[in-house]
Design a protein around this motif. Structure first.
Motif, PDB file in Angstrom:
ATOM      1  N   MET A   1     -42.441  61.906  64.039  1.00 17.98           N
ATOM      2  CA  MET A   1     -42.086  61.210  65.263  1.00 17.98           C
ATOM      3  C   MET A   1     -43.311  61.039  66.139  1.00 17.98           C
ATOM      4  N   LYS A   2     -43.267  59.988  66.912  1.00 19.31           N
ATOM      5  CA  LYS A   2     -44.430  59.677  67.756  1.00 19.31           C
ATOM      6  C   LYS A   2     -44.259  60.283  69.149  1.00 19.31           C
ATOM      7  N   SER A  83     -52.523  70.485  59.782  1.00 19.12           N
ATOM      8  CA  SER A  83     -51.388  70.527  58.866  1.00 19.12           C
ATOM      9  C   SER A  83     -51.208  71.929  58.327  1.00 19.12           C
ATOM     10  N   GLN A  88     -47.132  68.604  59.838  1.00 20.77           N
ATOM     11  CA  GLN A  88     -48.466  68.152  60.163  1.00 20.77           C
ATOM     12  C   GLN A  88     -48.404  67.345  61.446  1.00 20.77           C
ATOM     13  N   SER A  90     -51.034  64.788  64.148  1.00 18.63           N
ATOM     14  CA  SER A  90     -52.326  64.191  64.426  1.00 18.63           C
ATOM     15  C   SER A  90     -52.207  63.456  65.750  1.00 18.63           C
ATOM     16  N   GLU A 113     -48.668  62.028  66.520  1.00 21.98           N
ATOM     17  CA  GLU A 113     -47.603  61.874  65.535  1.00 21.98           C
ATOM     18  C   GLU A 113     -47.358  63.216  64.873  1.00 21.98           C
ATOM     19  N   ILE A 114     -46.089  63.602  64.825  1.00 24.70           N
ATOM     20  CA  ILE A 114     -45.722  64.894  64.247  1.00 24.70           C
ATOM     21  C   ILE A 114     -44.811  64.638  63.056  1.00 24.70           C
ATOM     22  N   GLY A 115     -45.047  65.351  61.967  1.00 26.38           N
ATOM     23  CA  GLY A 115     -44.197  65.166  60.790  1.00 26.38           C
ATOM     24  C   GLY A 115     -43.848  66.488  60.145  1.00 26.38           C
ATOM     25  N   GLY A 116     -43.051  66.415  59.117  1.00 29.04           N
ATOM     26  CA  GLY A 116     -42.672  67.612  58.369  1.00 29.04           C
ATOM     27  C   GLY A 116     -41.571  68.393  59.056  1.00 29.04           C
ATOM     28  N   ALA A 119     -41.172  68.455  62.871  1.00 32.58           N
ATOM     29  CA  ALA A 119     -40.610  67.262  63.482  1.00 32.58           C
ATOM     30  C   ALA A 119     -39.095  67.270  63.379  1.00 32.58           C
ATOM     31  N   GLY A 120     -38.589  67.589  62.196  1.00 32.82           N
ATOM     32  CA  GLY A 120     -37.155  67.548  61.987  1.00 32.82           C
ATOM     33  C   GLY A 120     -36.425  68.610  62.777  1.00 32.82           C
ATOM     34  N   GLN A 123     -37.223  68.426  66.826  1.00 33.40           N
ATOM     35  CA  GLN A 123     -37.319  67.108  67.466  1.00 33.40           C
ATOM     36  C   GLN A 123     -36.912  67.091  68.939  1.00 33.40           C
TER      37      GLN A 123
ATOM     38  N   ASP B 707     -36.842  59.069  60.976  1.00 34.00           N
ATOM     39  CA  ASP B 707     -37.541  58.393  62.069  1.00 34.00           C
ATOM     40  C   ASP B 707     -38.425  57.288  61.464  1.00 34.00           C
ATOM     41  N   GLU B 709     -41.417  57.052  61.083  1.00 36.73           N
ATOM     42  CA  GLU B 709     -42.588  57.513  60.315  1.00 36.73           C
ATOM     43  C   GLU B 709     -42.198  58.090  58.964  1.00 36.73           C
ATOM     44  N   GLN B 711     -39.984  60.506  58.401  1.00 39.26           N
ATOM     45  CA  GLN B 711     -39.627  61.923  58.431  1.00 39.26           C
ATOM     46  C   GLN B 711     -38.113  62.067  58.552  1.00 39.26           C
ATOM     47  N   GLN B 715     -32.416  67.896  59.065  1.00 32.95           N
ATOM     48  CA  GLN B 715     -32.823  68.839  58.024  1.00 32.95           C
ATOM     49  C   GLN B 715     -32.050  70.142  58.103  1.00 32.95           C
TER      50      GLN B 715
END
Lengths: 152, 800
Positions: A1-2, A83, A88, A90, A113-116, A119-120, A123, B707, B709, B711, B715
């Protein structure tokens, strides 16, 4: 997510002192939340070892930070990435410094930006967490740049 | 075939025998199986929706004490074959661990083996993977664009399947119809989410050349697929079916997990266990369900008679094919639902995207299709100003028209749809329900009545495979039962697959008891391992009451015939003069002359001199059963007989929506259900209730949302919302029985009941509630947030 990052902070120190602090790994390692180690890789690039906890997920992250588009002592672009197994992230932000009557005004804006997993699972609170971490950074930076007051 | 009420044990409200062990917590699940020296797996997953794997550094992980091995995709790909997929798409290989490229966030990249799961998780954090991010695509329509990033470069496009069927005179019927209507309906990515995640233990014994597998599995050809992927003879794979499975409804297809731990156990020489945690299950367990976009167009007349339908279904299958594209094929067997639509054009399109891979989900694609059909029927009623029940009555196949052949080639066995509707409305007055709705509206609430009628095709042949992939020529779909009466007279019957809560042991016991006229509790039911099993198609396609029940019935009938022949011979009479009753054989002409059960067992096991000539000693019989009807490949124009039986369900729902919050609440839920002869009422009731709860989830709450991106945002159960007892109302089930002519007791399937119609009924109820505001919604799940915003916007517009 941004995530959108942006804001302004005022400092009591002069622009040159602030600029030096922002370019000093020894200072930054104390200011970046969760930063365990910062290794200078030359050319304004540093390796970061972080230990962070977001919501129910915590873990160690490896990251990198680099400085670019420097216009001393007024402007700098900072790019951060990290990460770990848990996710991860950035982001990059541009800082600008401007002298003002009682010190220096810093303005910054950028995007992350956050992922993995982070993020889930995290959020709902990520925006709050990001704000909190940024706040911690400036709090520490202010502490590091303000000369210690000798007790009377 | 038989009539209700004539049975001794069938249809009586008997205890479900499996429940005893589950209620006291004595089930035997995969996590309960302790093999000495077992090691544990944790997974390293890709954080990006698409990335090239540049390098994997395992040194820091291996340096931890207690860590035994880190396996990457390159080693595994070199040693094993890709997993079996149904379509003819050789350039879309699917493997347990990503090889060179990872194609969704959460895809497994490496597997760490350690003394404990906790240690393996810690070590997984130390595996350093360098990725190069690649462009990705998430949306099915975007994936079809020529400019889209390719999920599988070698395949050349993102399209796995694009097949158009035309059954009947579609163009002519459209041209001749005075009215037309089109609708776009979206089914969101949800699934069945079992309480027990997938788990498997594999143990290789090099001195016996045997891989023992214990798994929480529900999968056809499981042992075959393991053997083929590991390049081992299937006779070296021993799957233990006597493992309880804590929920599945289709998704427990952990073939990639099994190949992974099977390889590791052979490579490392000890048992290896992988039990998913919830995060692994939701992100990388490859257990998502359909995500489907429908464009439906119907041609009808002023009376609301629907003449023809065009349906385009676009399925977003995720990163790899799996079984998922076939879920577009199964609904062809009931493509017109319970209606007499005389011609159909159906275009089935499946695309790959950078999302988690799908697997089979309850109904195998039928529930989404039913939403598309039932929303469309409601729209036809709306534009004509017809009542939604009336329009269904006008279009439905009538009782006297069965057997009824639909345009796509399946002949429906039996049904009495109008009577089921009458029964439901006799139970709950439609007029009073409308008054109740209007009273809610008068109180300022939004309120709607939802109707849905649909079929549950059951008895599962998988003829959709040959329909979508002509290279597949399978027309045999079996199930089996073996019954042995031992030397002291006890009965043991076998089934040859796992169960995930369907009560198969109760089913087999009840049917055998019925045929042998003995207390069903006397028949023990066991599950031999795969090497000692007869063929089974496993519990898919709502088939076990029909197929396992049928096989048990036929095996028991063979046993009865053998006992009768032994008794007749010993009584010195012709076999026709002998009769069997309650475990004894007697002379019809002199009923006092009889041979008791113990006498018959004595003769069969110890008195060969009293046996009829040419008869095998002992008392063991088996029956392998082919699915009734069908058995033929599709015709050149794409018609085929799919499932033999069709159960029917009719949903009647009153729902209200808080206009401020957008929060829906189900006020009343009635369902009329006809699955032919009910073998065990408790099991059918449990299936229907669970199916409706699952359908409420799919309609309103459950979604594996991503989302922008790539993701996965859902979860855990914090974000993937399962309906709880707060959201699931009391449901009243109104039964009717129209026996199937094709099954031994007149039974039909009920393993998907409730789920196949509940989402459609709820979507219709919500749209009825929104109608006064002049808005409608056809995207499922219909989330509170969306509903709230829509209602607020509509009210603002009205005020302007």
């Amino acid at each position: 997510m941004k995530l959108d990052i942006g804001g302004e902070e005022s400092f009591e120190v002069g622009i040159d002192a602030l600029w030096r602090a922002l370019n000093d790994p020894a200072v930054l390692v104390k200011c970046i939340p969760g930063c365990k180690e910062m290794i200078d890789e030359g050319g304004d690039r540093f390796k970061l070892i972080l230990n962070l906890k977001v919501a129910s997920v915590g873990g160690s992250f490896e990251g990198a930070i680099s400085l670019a588009d420097k216009l001393p002592p007024a402007q700098c672009k900072v790019a951060v990435s990290g990460s770990g197994t848990l996710g991860q992230g950035s982001g990059s932000a541009t800082f600008s410094l401007e002298p003002q009557a009682a010190g220096t005004m810093m303005r910054y804006s950028g995007e992350g930006e956050i992922g993995g997993l982070v993020a889930g699972v995290g959020q709902r609170i990520l925006k709050g967490v990001a704000k909190h971490l940024i706040g911690q950074f400036f709090k520490a930076l202010r502490r590091e740049t303000t000369a210690p007051v000798t007790p009377q | 075939m038989s009539e209700p009420g004539q049975h001794r044990y069938v249809s009586s409200d008997r205890r479900v025998r499996e429940d005893r062990r589950f209620v006291v917590g004595k089930g035997n699940f995969v996590a309960d199986i302790g093999l000495p020296n077992t090691k544990h797996v944790a997974l390293v997953t890709c954080p990006y929706p698409a990335a090239r794997i540049k390098s994997i550094d395992v040194s820091a992980a291996l340096a931890l004490p207690g860590v035994h091995y880190v396996l990457d995709g390159a080693e595994l790909a070199a040693a094993t074959l890709p997993l079996m997929t149904g379509l003819d798409t050789p350039n879309v290989p699917r493997r347990p661990l990503a090889f060179e490229v990872a194609r969704y966030a959460g895809e497994w990249v490496a597997a760490v083996v350690a003394d404990s799961r906790a240690l393996a998780e810690d070590a997984a954090e130390k595996v350093k993977v360098v990725y190069e991010k690649l462009p990705f695509v998430l949306d099915a329509e975007q994936a079809l664009e020529p400019t889209s990033p390719l999920v599988h470069q070698a395949h050349g496009s993102n399209l796995l399947l694009d097949k158009t069927f035309t059954w009947g005179e579609v163009d002519k019927d459209f041209a001749a119809s005075p009215r037309k209507l089109s609708l776009r309906v979206k089914w969101g990515r949800s699934s069945t989410v079992p309480i027990e995640t997938f788990g498997v233990i594999a143990s290789w014994d090099p001195w016996r050349d045997m891989l023992d597998v214990h798994a929480s599995i529900q999968m056809p050809r499981y042992a075959d697929q393991i053997g083929i992927a590991l390049k081992l003879p299937v006779s070296s794979i021993r799957v233990h079916y006597d493992v309880d499975v804590g929920g599945s409804y289709g998704v427990k297809r952990g073939i990639k997990h099994t190949v992974l731990v099977g390889y590791l156990s052979r490579r490392l020489g000890f048992p290896v266990r992988l039990i998913e945690d919830r995060l692994e299950n939701m992100r990388g367990g490859d257990a998502h369900g359909p995500e489907r976009l429908f464009d439906v167009e119907v041609a009808f007349d002023d009376q609301g008679i629907i003449k023809s339908m065009k349906m385009r279904a676009l399925e977003n299958v995720g990163a790899y094919a799996g079984r998922s594209p076939f879920q577009l094929g199964k609904p062809i067997g009931a493509i017109v639902g319970p209606y007499k639509i005389q011609s159909v054009q159906y275009r089935a399109i499946a695309v790959v995207t950078n999302k988690t891979t799908q697997e089979a989900v309850r109904g195998f694609g039928q529930a989404p299709t039913n939403v598309a059909i039932e929303r469309t029927v409601d729209e036809v009623a709306r534009v004509l100003g017809l009542d939604p029940i009336e329009i269904r009555r006008r279009n439905m196949i009538r009782h006297e028209e069965f057997p009824y052949t639909i345009p796509s080639g399946t002949t429906y066995d039996s049904g009495n749809y109008h009577t089921v509707i009458d029964k439901v409305l006799a139970h709950t007055s439609y007029e009073e329900l409308k008054q109740e709705r209007d009273a809610l509206r008068a109180q300022g609430k939004l309120a709607g009545i939802g109707i849905a009628a649909c079929l549950e095709p059951s008895g599962g042949n998988a003829m959709f495979e040959a329909l979508l992939n002509p290279k597949i020529t399978t027309t045999t779909f079996m199930d089996s039962c073996r019954i042995t009466v031992d030397g002291v007279g006890s009965i043991t019957a076998t089934m040859h697959t796992t169960s995930s809560g369907q009560g198969h042991e109760t089913l087999v016991g009840t049917v055998i008891g019925e045929v042998l006229q003995l207390d069903p509790e006397l028949a023990r039911v066991t599950r031999p391992d795969s090497l000692n099993s007869l063929p089974s198609g496993t519990p898919v396609g709502s088939r076990m009451a029909i197929m396992l029940g049928g096989a048990a019935f036929h095996a028991a009938t063979k046993l009865k015939a053998k006992l009768t022949a032994i008794g007749a011979h010993d009584l010195g009479i012709a076999p026709e003069r002998a009769a069997y009753a309650n475990g004894e054989v007697y002379d019809r002409n002199a009923p006092e002359k009889r041979r008791a059960w113990v006498d018959l067992v004595q003769i069969a096991y110890r008195n060969f001199h009293r046996m009829p000539a040419d008869m095998e000693p002992g008392l063991s019989v088996s029956h392998v059963m082919q699915v009734p009807t069908g058995g033929k490949l599709p015709t050149a124009d794409g018609r085929v007989q799919m499932y033999p039986c069709t159960s029917f369900e009719f949903h009647l729902i009153l729902l209200s929506i808080d206009p401020e919050l957008g929060r829906p609440e189900i006020v009343k839920y009635r369902v009329g259900h006809d699955c032919g002869t009910v073998i065990n009422p408790k099991i059918v009731r449990g299936m229907t209730m669970g199916g409706i709860a699952h359908g409420i989830g799919a309609a309103l709450y459950e979604e594996f949302a991503y989302d922008g991106e790539g993701q996965l945002m859902a979860q855990s159960f914090m974000d993937y919302l399962l309906p709880s007892s707060h959201e699931v109302p009391a449901v009243e089930i109104i039964h009717h029985c129209t026996p199937s002519p094709h099954t031994v007791l007149g039974q039909k399937g009920s393993g998907e009941s409730g789920y196949l119609g509940a989402p459609a009924g709820i979507a219709n109820a919500i749209n009825d509630a929104l109608r006064p505001l002049g808005i409608s919604i056809n995207t499922l799940p219909i989330k509170v947030s969306v509903l709230g915003d829509m209602i607020a916007a509509a009210r603002d517009n009205k005020e302007k």
